[in-house]
Design an enzyme around this catalytic site. Structure first.
Site, PDB file in Angstrom:
ATOM      1  CE1 TYR A  90       6.337  -5.743 -10.275  1.00  0.00           C
ATOM      2  CE2 TYR A  90       5.316  -5.440  -8.136  1.00  0.00           C
ATOM      3  CZ  TYR A  90       5.200  -5.594  -9.502  1.00  0.00           C
ATOM      4  OH  TYR A  90       3.971  -5.581 -10.084  1.00  0.00           O
ATOM      5  CG  ASN A 111       2.928  -0.229   3.004  1.00  0.00           C
ATOM      6  OD1 ASN A 111       2.438  -1.254   2.532  1.00  0.00           O
ATOM      7  ND2 ASN A 111       4.139   0.187   2.695  1.00  0.00           N
ATOM      8  N   GLY A 112       1.713  -2.561   5.221  1.00  0.00           N
ATOM      9  CA  GLY A 112       2.418  -3.667   5.854  1.00  0.00           C
ATOM     10  C   GLY A 112       1.463  -4.773   6.238  1.00  0.00           C
ATOM     11  CB  CYS A 138      -0.911   0.018   1.229  1.00  0.00           C
ATOM     12  SG  CYS A 138      -1.994  -1.419   1.356  1.00  0.00           S
ATOM     13  N   GLY A 191      -0.603   0.363  -5.355  1.00  0.00           N
ATOM     14  CA  GLY A 191      -1.899  -0.288  -5.202  1.00  0.00           C
ATOM     15  C   GLY A 191      -2.967   0.394  -6.011  1.00  0.00           C
TER      16      GLY A 191
END
Length: 502
Positions: free
Chosen positions: A258, A102-103, A2, A28
């Protein structure tokens, strides 16, 4: 994976939050949300499934009043893609707190029981972000002040670190008080801080990647340190404190492979430069293993592999050519929720330029290979375009283990590298030969900052740095992430959405 953002400004921040989320859209494409706060402490929220440009229209933006706010973009984990899971989340007690995350927490089930049994708090979704929010709220509720101060916030985050395990980069806003941001004690997920001086005073921004700071014309100050909490009050005063007992910086190496944009800097490391060094390491391995290679052209699989492919071609002395044209209106294939949609999207996303392939021995370069579904189709596209031989190079090692820290990789049984050696993977992909980056070379390529102790490389070697991952947890994750489970979840979510919109 995210993206998060938070801004404390001297004027309306709605447009800046929108622009920042747009820049972070690569992290995202499933849902987006913004919550702002005005000078009276009133919160204004808009969130829904979809891209940033689709979630926020003019009528929504006009309602997002206030000089501070936070935002979030999400891709679904384990098939969860209902609008109820969109962030930021909000609780009214104490003070009014909104949070974006995020995570992935690795002890969510334990924490949910604690929240109900001990903290007496209600959870309305399956999201671990809501768990984080309620734990933060519970710890803040222990203060005796009507308005929490920085020391209260730091104490609450310190207690949160003791309770929560896993990866979390968090931005939160307390109504009428300010914005805070913190990272887990290993710094697995990124957060950076930026500052801008105006005639009215200092403005601050926190975001997942520095590219959002650059785009919004802030100056990058630094990263939020692992375990640290940064608090910016409504007047633009920043305070920071280390809130973890034994922080160790170990960022996720897949960010550099990535997820992150090449123009971002994470923990003082340039993503673009890291990928260039990955290309050099790959070229050196090719020269070792195939000294008499007959490669005619190096072609990247857009977009993430371009930096590595360009440097690889330079080091090999082989021409670099763009052989695939990308439709930029198709989302990132790796984070498509289901295998059927993923297969369909590849041909829609890429089209080969025949003259770059016809009669040539082609080396295709990609950032990584996960399922192999996309790679198989791209190899076939190269052959259909007339390539005489097709070779394949991955800038990352074989992905053999699940990522439990916020990257929704599939079940290990769905990895193309599962129970296969490199030769067998090459046969599965239908390539003439295949070469993977060595893990030591990948770490050397990225580790260009002495402050970084190491990296989370668990998806390559199965070593989980938080030390709390066992076989039972991996079995649980596997049950959630295999494609058959996701397809069931997607059908269920679709029924829910139709019912809600009826």
């Amino acid at each position: 994976m995210c993206g998060i953002i938070g801004i404390v400004g001297k004027s309306e921040v709605n447009q800046s939050l929108y622009d920042g989320l747009t820049v972070l859209q690569h992290r995202g494409q499933d849902a987006a949300g913004i919550v702002t706060c005005d000078k009276n402490g009133q919160l204004f929220l808009r969130k829904d499934n979809g891209l940033v440009k689709d979630v926020f229209h003019t009528r929504h933006m006009l309602r997002l009043h206030g000089n501070m706010g936070i935002g979030h973009i999400r891709y679904p984990t384990a098939g969860c893609s209902t609008s109820a899971e969109a962030q930021p989340f909000y609780v009214n007690s104490p003070f009014g707190i909104a949070l974006a995350h995020n995570g992935n927490l690795t002890n969510t089930k334990i924490l949910k029981d604690e929240l109900f049994q001990s903290d007496r708090r209600h959870l309305n979704t399956d999201s671990d972000s809501e768990v984080l929010l309620n734990i933060l709220a519970h710890e803040l509720q222990k203060t005796s002040r009507l308005t929490p101060q920085a020391e209260d916030i730091f104490k609450a985050v310190s207690q949160l670190h003791k309770r929560c395990k896993g990866a979390y980069a968090v931005v939160a806003m307390i109504a009428g008080v300010g914005v805070l941001a913190f990272r887990d004690p290993y710094g697995i997920r990124p957060v950076v801080i930026g500052k801008r001086e105006t005639e009215q005073g200092s403005e601050y921004i926190v975001a997942s990647e520095s590219v959002a700071i650059d785009t919004l014309d802030f100056e990058l100050i630094r990263d939020v340190a692992p375990g640290e909490c940064v608090f910016i009050d409504v007047n633009g005063n920043l305070e920071a404190q280390q809130c973890a007992e034994a922080p160790v910086i170990s960022p996720c190496i897949f960010e550099f492979v990535y997820f992150a944009r090449p123009d971002s800097i994470i923990d003082g490391i340039s993503v673009h430069k890291s990928r260039l060094r990955m290309g050099t390491k790959l070229a050196q391995k090719i020269l070792r293993e195939y000294p008499e290679h007959d490669i005619d052209v190096v072609i990247p699989i857009p977009d993430t592999s371009r930096s590595a492919a360009l440097q690889l071609s330079y080091d090999l002395g082989i021409p670099y050519q763009e052989g695939f044209i990308k439709n930029r209106y198709i989302g990132r294939t790796f984070i498509m929720p289901g295998q059927t949609q993923r297969k369909k999207s590849v041909r829609q996303k890429l089209n080969a330029i025949d003259l770059e392939f016809r009669g040539k021995n082609v080396l295709l370069v990609d950032d990584s290979i996960v399922r192999g579904t996309t790679s198989q189709q791209i190899v076939q596209m190269a052959r259909d375009a007339g390539a005489r031989k097709v070779y394949f190079a991955s800038a990352a090692p074989p992905v053999r283990f699940p990522n439990v820290y916020g990257i929704d990789m599939p079940s290990p049984h769905e990895f193309v590298a599962h129970d296969r050696n490199v030769k067998q993977i090459a046969q599965e992909l239908s390539v003439d030969w295949l070469i993977y980056q060595d893990l030591d070379d990948l770490v050397d390529a990225v580790k260009y900052n002495d402050k970084v102790a190491g990296f989370d490389t668990s998806c390559f070697d199965g070593n989980y740095i938080t030390g709390d991952i066992d076989e039972s947890y991996l079995y649980y994750i596997n049950a959630l992430r295999n494609d058959s489970s996701k397809q069931k979840t997607e059908k269920s979510n679709a029924v829910i959405e139709i019912h809600n919109n009826a």
